[in-house]
Each structure stands twice: as structure tokens, then as C-alpha cells.
Design a protein around this motif. Structure first.
Motif, mmCIF file in Angstrom:
data_model
loop_
_atom_site.group_PDB
_atom_site.id
_atom_site.type_symbol
_atom_site.label_atom_id
_atom_site.label_comp_id
_atom_site.label_asym_id
_atom_site.label_seq_id
_atom_site.Cartn_x
_atom_site.Cartn_y
_atom_site.Cartn_z
ATOM 1 N N SER A 89 113.592 -51.109 -56.742
ATOM 2 C CA SER A 89 114.075 -50.747 -55.415
ATOM 3 C C SER A 89 112.914 -50.546 -54.449
ATOM 4 C CB SER A 89 114.915 -49.466 -55.480
ATOM 5 O OG SER A 89 116.060 -49.664 -56.253
ATOM 6 N N LEU A 90 111.890 -49.829 -54.906
ATOM 7 C CA LEU A 90 110.723 -49.596 -54.063
ATOM 8 C C LEU A 90 110.015 -50.910 -53.735
ATOM 9 C CD1 LEU A 90 109.277 -46.383 -55.751
ATOM 10 C CD2 LEU A 90 110.368 -46.539 -53.511
ATOM 11 N N GLY A 91 109.911 -51.785 -54.742
ATOM 12 C CA GLY A 91 109.261 -53.078 -54.512
ATOM 13 C C GLY A 91 110.039 -53.945 -53.537
ATOM 14 N N ILE A 92 111.363 -54.005 -53.700
ATOM 15 C CA ILE A 92 112.206 -54.784 -52.798
ATOM 16 C C ILE A 92 112.126 -54.241 -51.377
ATOM 17 C CG2 ILE A 92 114.607 -55.382 -52.247
ATOM 18 C CD1 ILE A 92 115.124 -55.440 -55.268
ATOM 19 N N ASN A 93 112.188 -52.912 -51.260
ATOM 20 C CA ASN A 93 112.138 -52.277 -49.936
ATOM 21 C C ASN A 93 110.827 -52.572 -49.235
ATOM 22 O OD1 ASN A 93 112.413 -50.570 -47.708
ATOM 23 N ND2 ASN A 93 113.358 -48.954 -48.890
ATOM 24 N N LYS A 94 109.735 -52.543 -49.970
ATOM 25 C CA LYS A 94 108.412 -52.702 -49.361
ATOM 26 C C LYS A 94 108.069 -54.160 -49.099
ATOM 27 C CE LYS A 94 105.161 -50.006 -47.884
ATOM 28 N NZ LYS A 94 105.470 -48.978 -46.861
ATOM 29 N N LEU A 95 108.447 -55.051 -50.008
ATOM 30 C CA LEU A 95 108.019 -56.439 -49.907
ATOM 31 C C LEU A 95 109.028 -57.336 -49.195
ATOM 32 C CD1 LEU A 95 106.517 -56.899 -53.492
ATOM 33 C CD2 LEU A 95 105.288 -56.410 -51.364
ATOM 34 N N LEU A 96 110.326 -57.140 -49.482
ATOM 35 C CA LEU A 96 111.343 -58.055 -48.966
ATOM 36 C C LEU A 96 112.180 -57.484 -47.829
ATOM 37 C CD1 LEU A 96 112.638 -59.499 -52.370
ATOM 38 C CD2 LEU A 96 110.836 -60.401 -50.875
ATOM 39 N N ARG A 97 112.151 -56.160 -47.644
ATOM 40 C CA ARG A 97 112.928 -55.507 -46.593
ATOM 41 C C ARG A 97 114.419 -55.829 -46.696
ATOM 42 N NH1 ARG A 97 110.331 -51.203 -44.611
ATOM 43 N NH2 ARG A 97 108.156 -51.707 -44.140
ATOM 44 N N MET A 98 114.954 -55.789 -47.900
ATOM 45 C CA MET A 98 116.387 -56.038 -48.122
ATOM 46 C C MET A 98 117.058 -54.690 -48.405
ATOM 47 S SD MET A 98 116.050 -59.539 -50.382
ATOM 48 C CE MET A 98 117.779 -59.954 -50.288
ATOM 49 N N ASP A 99 117.348 -53.963 -47.324
ATOM 50 C CA ASP A 99 117.772 -52.573 -47.450
ATOM 51 C C ASP A 99 119.100 -52.411 -48.182
ATOM 52 O OD1 ASP A 99 115.536 -51.747 -46.059
ATOM 53 O OD2 ASP A 99 116.516 -51.985 -44.110
ATOM 54 N N PHE A 100 120.047 -53.311 -47.944
ATOM 55 C CA PHE A 100 121.367 -53.153 -48.551
ATOM 56 C C PHE A 100 121.305 -53.322 -50.067
ATOM 57 C CE2 PHE A 100 123.606 -54.507 -44.392
ATOM 58 C CZ PHE A 100 123.243 -53.293 -43.830
ATOM 59 N N VAL A 130 107.652 -41.005 -58.621
ATOM 60 C CA VAL A 130 106.488 -40.254 -59.097
ATOM 61 C C VAL A 130 106.889 -39.287 -60.212
ATOM 62 C CG1 VAL A 130 104.765 -38.517 -58.459
ATOM 63 C CG2 VAL A 130 105.189 -40.454 -56.949
ATOM 64 N N LEU A 131 107.999 -38.569 -60.008
ATOM 65 C CA LEU A 131 108.467 -37.643 -61.034
ATOM 66 C C LEU A 131 108.857 -38.387 -62.310
ATOM 67 C CD1 LEU A 131 110.668 -35.178 -58.935
ATOM 68 C CD2 LEU A 131 108.444 -34.719 -59.961
ATOM 69 N N GLN A 132 109.608 -39.479 -62.141
ATOM 70 C CA GLN A 132 110.035 -40.251 -63.311
ATOM 71 C C GLN A 132 108.834 -40.794 -64.083
ATOM 72 O OE1 GLN A 132 112.691 -43.220 -61.608
ATOM 73 N NE2 GLN A 132 114.440 -42.195 -62.536
ATOM 74 N N THR A 133 107.868 -41.338 -63.356
ATOM 75 C CA THR A 133 106.684 -41.908 -64.001
ATOM 76 C C THR A 133 105.900 -40.835 -64.736
ATOM 77 O OG1 THR A 133 106.542 -43.592 -62.246
ATOM 78 C CG2 THR A 133 104.589 -43.257 -63.610
ATOM 79 N N SER A 134 105.795 -39.656 -64.142
ATOM 80 C CA SER A 134 105.082 -38.538 -64.781
ATOM 81 C C SER A 134 105.767 -38.155 -66.087
ATOM 82 C CB SER A 134 105.026 -37.331 -63.839
ATOM 83 O OG SER A 134 104.343 -37.661 -62.647
ATOM 84 N N PHE A 135 107.119 -38.039 -66.044
ATOM 85 C CA PHE A 135 107.857 -37.717 -67.257
ATOM 86 C C PHE A 135 107.667 -38.811 -68.309
ATOM 87 C CE2 PHE A 135 110.985 -35.455 -64.289
ATOM 88 C CZ PHE A 135 110.318 -34.251 -64.444
ATOM 89 N N TRP A 159 114.207 -45.850 -64.496
ATOM 90 C CA TRP A 159 112.855 -46.001 -63.932
ATOM 91 C C TRP A 159 112.632 -47.428 -63.430
ATOM 92 C CZ3 TRP A 159 108.640 -49.038 -65.264
ATOM 93 C CH2 TRP A 159 107.414 -48.705 -64.645
ATOM 94 N N VAL A 160 113.084 -48.408 -64.176
ATOM 95 C CA VAL A 160 112.954 -49.811 -63.766
ATOM 96 C C VAL A 160 113.716 -50.061 -62.463
ATOM 97 C CG1 VAL A 160 113.606 -52.178 -64.353
ATOM 98 C CG2 VAL A 160 112.523 -50.724 -66.067
ATOM 99 N N LEU A 161 114.936 -49.510 -62.345
ATOM 100 C CA LEU A 161 115.727 -49.707 -61.133
ATOM 101 C C LEU A 161 115.048 -49.090 -59.917
ATOM 102 C CD1 LEU A 161 119.376 -49.069 -62.416
ATOM 103 C CD2 LEU A 161 118.346 -51.254 -61.776
ATOM 104 N N VAL A 162 114.503 -47.886 -60.074
ATOM 105 C CA VAL A 162 113.787 -47.249 -58.962
ATOM 106 C C VAL A 162 112.550 -48.053 -58.593
ATOM 107 C CG1 VAL A 162 112.520 -45.186 -58.233
ATOM 108 C CG2 VAL A 162 114.652 -44.946 -59.488
ATOM 109 N N SER A 163 111.818 -48.526 -59.588
ATOM 110 C CA SER A 163 110.611 -49.321 -59.325
ATOM 111 C C SER A 163 110.950 -50.602 -58.581
ATOM 112 C CB SER A 163 109.908 -49.647 -60.653
ATOM 113 O OG SER A 163 109.541 -48.469 -61.339
#
Length: 277
Positions: A84-95, A48-53, A78-82
């Protein structure tokens, strides 16, 4: 004044990002779902902070900010964080999320503390000074965790010998049981290793800016990475090999002796690594 305010927000973003990486590391070695959930929401806050900036910069400049190295670094982070959030939410690949965010944190730290992007020379110098302060603080915090871990390992050996020699008494009762001592020692190392790693990343960033002729074989640099490797091996033996008991406690004590050597001796041999004002 506004630029200073934005700089402080960037620094806050890096610190929150570091905490998120730390919690992902705890989940990585302990399968701690609560730590994973908190890390995810911290990462979401970073996004959220990165996107705002990012949007603010687009409005301010009237263009997509990727025309310089530093703008590209920010977009990359920003791309890496985005992702990461997508992978965590959709694929559940935590590592994958954990290792991706180590890279993302490094990129974000380089962007935030690189003085070239700041028009004010005074602000650039202040950022370098603050980078050094954060590096030293994180290194000392990690050493504090390793120190307590050492104490628990030492108590483990004392308790182990008392039990082996069947010396029952008040002293035995006042020391915690072996499993608790070992677990506390392990948890402190789980906390200390990522803090030291992140501190070393920031320290290298400072060194590349401030010490252009820095050599990788500098005693302090080598000592710090040896410490990181020793405690990483400790975690590997504990988690990967399932090693417990006296051998692991002895390894932990030996690693802490290297910490002391690195802190008190290697710094004096370093060509640049001493306390800066």
C-alpha cells in the motif's frame, strides 16, 4: 509483563490502522487530499510498528516467522501495508490503497485478537473482552454520528418547508441554510459508515471466537448489516448519483429509524447479542 506490553502495542497498531482506513475512506468519497496525507503517515507509522515487531520476532525465534497460521497472517498484513505504501508513493493510485487497507485491517485484527496465539489463558480471555469493548465502542460512536446526521436532515426538512411556504421569521433565521445542513449530515455519515464497518469486522471476529454456533440470520447481525447497507446506499446516491435535497434527507431519516430499531429491538431478539460483562 513484557508480553502485556507487546500486546498493548499490537492493540495500538490496530487502532492507528483503523484511523488510517477511516481517513482513506473520507478521501475516497470527498477527494480530501489532507485526509489522504494524514492517512498515509498513519499507515507509515503502522508499518514501522509492524516491521519492529517482525524483526523482534525473527531475533527472538531465530527464524522467519511464517510457520504457523498466525505468523502467516501477520506477515500477510505486513506485506499488504508495504504494498500500500509503495503504491501510494510510486503510482498514486489512492483507491487501490484504500481497498487494500480494508483487507489489511481485517487480517491485522484477526491476528491481534485471536486468543489461540497467546500462551496465557488469562491474557487470551482479556483480549477477547477488549475486542468486545472496542466493537461496542465503535458501534456506538457510529450510531452517534448517524444520530447527529438525522438531526441535521430533520432540520433540513423543517427549513425546506418553511421556505416553501414562505414563512419568514425568527425561526427561519435561527436554522442554518439548506446547503450547510445537508453537508453536515453528509459529513457525519461519511464518518459513521467506516467506523460501523470496522466495528462490525471486530464484532464478527469476537463472535467467531466466543459464539461458535453463531448464525448469520441472527436478527442483530442482519440488522447491523442492513444499517451499513442503507447508509452505504446513502453515500452512493450522494456521491455516485449526485442526489441532493429532500429525497436524500428522507432516506437519511428512514435509515436512522432502522438504526433505532436495530439498537433497541433486534438486540432483544438475538440469541447471543446482549451486553456482556
Amino acid at each position: 509483563m513484557f508480553d502485556l506490553y507487546m500486546t498493548r502495542l499490537h492493540e495500538l497498531t490496530v487502532l492507528v490502522y483503523a484511523l488510517s482506513v477511516l481517513l482513506y475512506f473520507i478521501d475516497f468519497v470527498q477527494n480530501n487530499r489532507k485526509a489522504n496525507q494524514v492517512a498515509f503517515w498513519l499507515l507509515a507509522f503502522v508499518w514501522v510498528l509492524q516491521t519492529s515487531f517482525f524483526l523482534f520476532y525473527i531475533v527472538k525465534t531465530g527464524r522467519f516467522p511464517v510457520l504457523s497460521v498466525f505468523e502467516g497472517l501477520y506477515f500477510y498484513a505486513w506485506v499488504l501495508v508495504s504494498l500500500s505504501l509503495g503504491i501510494n508513493k510510486l503510482l498514486r493510485m489512492d483507491f487501490i490503497v484504500f481497498f487494500t487497507n480494508i483487507l489489511g485491517f481485517v487480517i491485522m485484527a484477526i491476528h491481534t485478537f485471536a486468543p489461540v496465539q497467546y500462551n496465557s489463558v488469562i491474557m487470551a480471555k482479556q483480549l477477547i473482552s477488549e475486542l468486545l469493548l472496542i466493537h461496542i465502542t465503535m458501534a456506538i460512536l457510529s450510531y452517534g454520528a448517524f444520530s447527529l446526521s438525522f438531526v441535521f436532515s430533520l432540520l433540513y426538512l423543517i427549513q425546506y418547508n418553511l421556505l416553501k411556504q414562505k414563512k419568514w421569521g425568527t425561526r427561519l433565521l435561527r436554522i442554518a441554510d439548506l446547503s450547510k445542513l445537508e453537508r453536515l449530515s453528509y459529513i457525519l455519515n461519511v464518518i459513521g459508515v467506516p467506523i460501523l464497518f470496522l466495528g462490525l469486522v471486530l464484532g464478527l471476529q469476537w463472535a467467531f471466537i466466543k459464539v461458535p454456533n453463531m448464525t448469520w440470520y441472527d436478527p442483530k447481525v442482519l440488522g447491523s448489516f442492513i444499517v451499513l447497507c442503507l447508509y452505504s446506499v446513502y453515500l452512493y446516491l450522494r456521491v455516485g448519483k449526485g442526489l441532493y435535497g429532500k429525497t436524500l434527507a428522507l432516506w437519511n431519516i428512514g435509515a436512522f429509524l432502522i438504526v433505532l430499531l436495530n439498537f433497541f429491538f433486534f438486540g432483544k431478539l438475538s440469541s447471543f447479542h446482549f451486553w456482556y460483562a
